[in-house]
Enzyme design. Structure first.
Site, PDB file in Angstrom:
ATOM      1  N   LYS A 175       0.690  -1.279   0.027  1.00 21.39           N
ATOM      2  CA  LYS A 175       0.211  -0.104  -0.038  1.00 21.39           C
ATOM      3  C   LYS A 175       0.791   1.166  -0.008  1.00 21.39           C
ATOM      4  O   LYS A 175       0.691   2.400  -0.790  1.00 21.39           O
ATOM      5  CB  LYS A 175      -0.925   0.059   1.257  1.00 21.39           C
ATOM      6  CG  LYS A 175      -2.007  -1.148   0.864  1.00 21.39           C
ATOM      7  CD  LYS A 175      -2.689  -1.092   2.361  1.00 21.39           C
ATOM      8  CE  LYS A 175      -3.727  -2.436   2.291  1.00 21.39           C
ATOM      9  NZ  LYS A 175      -4.474  -2.942   3.239  1.00 21.39           N
ATOM     10  N   GLN A 181      -4.785  -1.239   9.559  1.00 21.17           N
ATOM     11  CA  GLN A 181      -4.779  -2.727   9.184  1.00 21.17           C
ATOM     12  C   GLN A 181      -5.200  -3.830  10.110  1.00 21.17           C
ATOM     13  O   GLN A 181      -5.065  -3.815  11.177  1.00 21.17           O
ATOM     14  CB  GLN A 181      -3.225  -3.147   8.811  1.00 21.17           C
ATOM     15  CG  GLN A 181      -2.968  -4.390   8.093  1.00 21.17           C
ATOM     16  CD  GLN A 181      -3.569  -4.553   6.669  1.00 21.17           C
ATOM     17  OE1 GLN A 181      -3.375  -3.429   6.103  1.00 21.17           O
ATOM     18  NE2 GLN A 181      -4.409  -5.479   6.698  1.00 21.17           N
ATOM     19  N   ASP A 184     -11.134   3.073   4.006  1.00 19.32           N
ATOM     20  CA  ASP A 184     -11.676   1.652   3.768  1.00 19.32           C
ATOM     21  C   ASP A 184     -12.980   1.344   3.726  1.00 19.32           C
ATOM     22  O   ASP A 184     -13.472   0.293   3.445  1.00 19.32           O
ATOM     23  CB  ASP A 184     -10.811   0.886   4.922  1.00 19.32           C
ATOM     24  CG  ASP A 184     -10.057  -0.267   4.670  1.00 19.32           C
ATOM     25  OD1 ASP A 184      -9.596  -0.673   3.503  1.00 19.32           O
ATOM     26  OD2 ASP A 184      -9.189  -0.737   5.746  1.00 19.32           O
TER      27      ASP A 184
END
Ligand code: NDP
Length: 294
Positions: free
Chosen positions: A54, A98, A121
């Site tokens: 990422k 995460q 997200d």
């Protein structure tokens, strides 16, 4: 008949080039450089690898990347304090925590603390609710990628019979909402569905997000259907090695479907590209600018 293979790797690479173009335009015209903060707690090898990819993609598209690595002993209060600082930081337009988080941390409480405007997200209940009610929302990256891949096959998804296998908050439910927003007729199936093969055979567009290696067989697929395989499953091979397979039995499905995503190289690469898209969208919304062209 052999299905057309939907090349997610190439489509994702094109998308990242478009994101990079938008990033350059935003910097030049508005002095805005989108920034993505990624928070990693602990040293789960898979998470470390995702976070590394990422950060690399973020920098390659010309955005700022802020890495926050915390020990697996981190407390919930420390994580919440970090999220609070990132919420307040004007250089940060996207925040990604995460998962999984260490067991002493209530992951949902941490996700809920993210400013919905920076929730790239798309897991915050405000964004899930906005998506479900048809309002402008930051939408989860993998489902967004699935829709983009389906649209490389179908100009419009309107009226298509779409069947989703799986109802997780991360994939199944949001992809169903996105399909509804595209005017598909949507059926969501799960582990308690009766006669799953028959349900799947109705689909013009079948999206499998199950987490069971090669569960969807060739004879579950309507001839000519489009199949999007979200699954990523590592299985052992005879030689003691391992390989990745999807939730669809690819060799069988490719002989029946009209178009299909491979694993790897299908949905996976789109997830990170869509994270880049969401970060640019978030930066524009926060700066009060019109939506970007990606
Ligand atoms: P979850 O485990 O959260 O959800 C799985 C879903 O599949 C559940 O709704 C479950 O039903 C359903 N299911 C499980 N077994 C069966 C069965 N035998 N018959 C019918 N339905 C079943 O998984 P995720 O949604 O997080 O992920 C799904 C897959 O996608 C995984 O392989 C994951 O690795 C992959 N993935 C890939 C990503 C990418 O970037 N390509 C990103 C995210 C996930 P029930 O609700 O009834 O339990």
């Amino acid at each position: 008949m052999t299905a057309r293979i939907i090349d997610g790797k190439a489509i994702a690479a094109d998308l990242r080039v478009k994101v990079a173009g938008e990033v350059r335009r935003l910097a030049k015209q508005h002095g805005v450089t989108p920034g993505l903060a990624v928070v990693l707690a602990g040293n789960n090898p898979a998470s470390e690898s995702y976070v590394g990819s990422k950060a690399k993609a973020t920098l390659e598209t010309g955005m700022r990347s802020f890495d926050h690595r915390l020990p697996d002993t981190v407390s919930q209060d420390e994580l919440l304090a970090l999220v609070g600082r990132l919420n307040a930081d004007p250089e940060v337009h996207g925040i990604l925590v995460q998962l999984p988080l260490p067991p002493q941390v209530d992951a949902q409480a941490v996700l809920n603390a993210i400013d919905p405007a920076k929730d790239v997200d798309g897991f915050h209940p405000v964004n899930a609710g906005r998506l479900a009610t048809g309002l402008n929302a930051l939408t989860p990256c993998t489902p967004l990628g699935c829709i983009m891949l389906a649209k490389t096959v179908h100009d419009s998804l309107a009226g298509l019979e779409a069947v989703v296998v799986g109802r997780s908050n991360i994939v199944g439910k949001p992809v169903a909402q996105l399909l509804l927003a595209e005017n598909a007729t949507v059926t969501v199936t799960h582990s308690r569905t009766r006669d799953l093969p028959d349900m799947c055979r109705r689909a013009d567009l079948l999206i499998a997000a199950i987490g069971r290696p090669e569960m969807v067989r060739g004879d579950w697929i309507k001839p000519g259907a489009t199949v999007i395989d979200v699954g990523i499953n590592r299985v052992q091979t005879a030689g003691g090695k391992s390989r990745l397979v999807g939730d669809v039995a690819f060799a069988e499905a490719v002989a029946v479907a009209g178009a299909i995503t491979p694993v790897p190289g299908g949905v996976g690469p789109m997830t990170i590209a869509c994270l880049m898209v969401n970060t640019v969208r978030a930066a524009c919304a926060i700066a009060g600018l019109p939506k970007p062209s990606v």
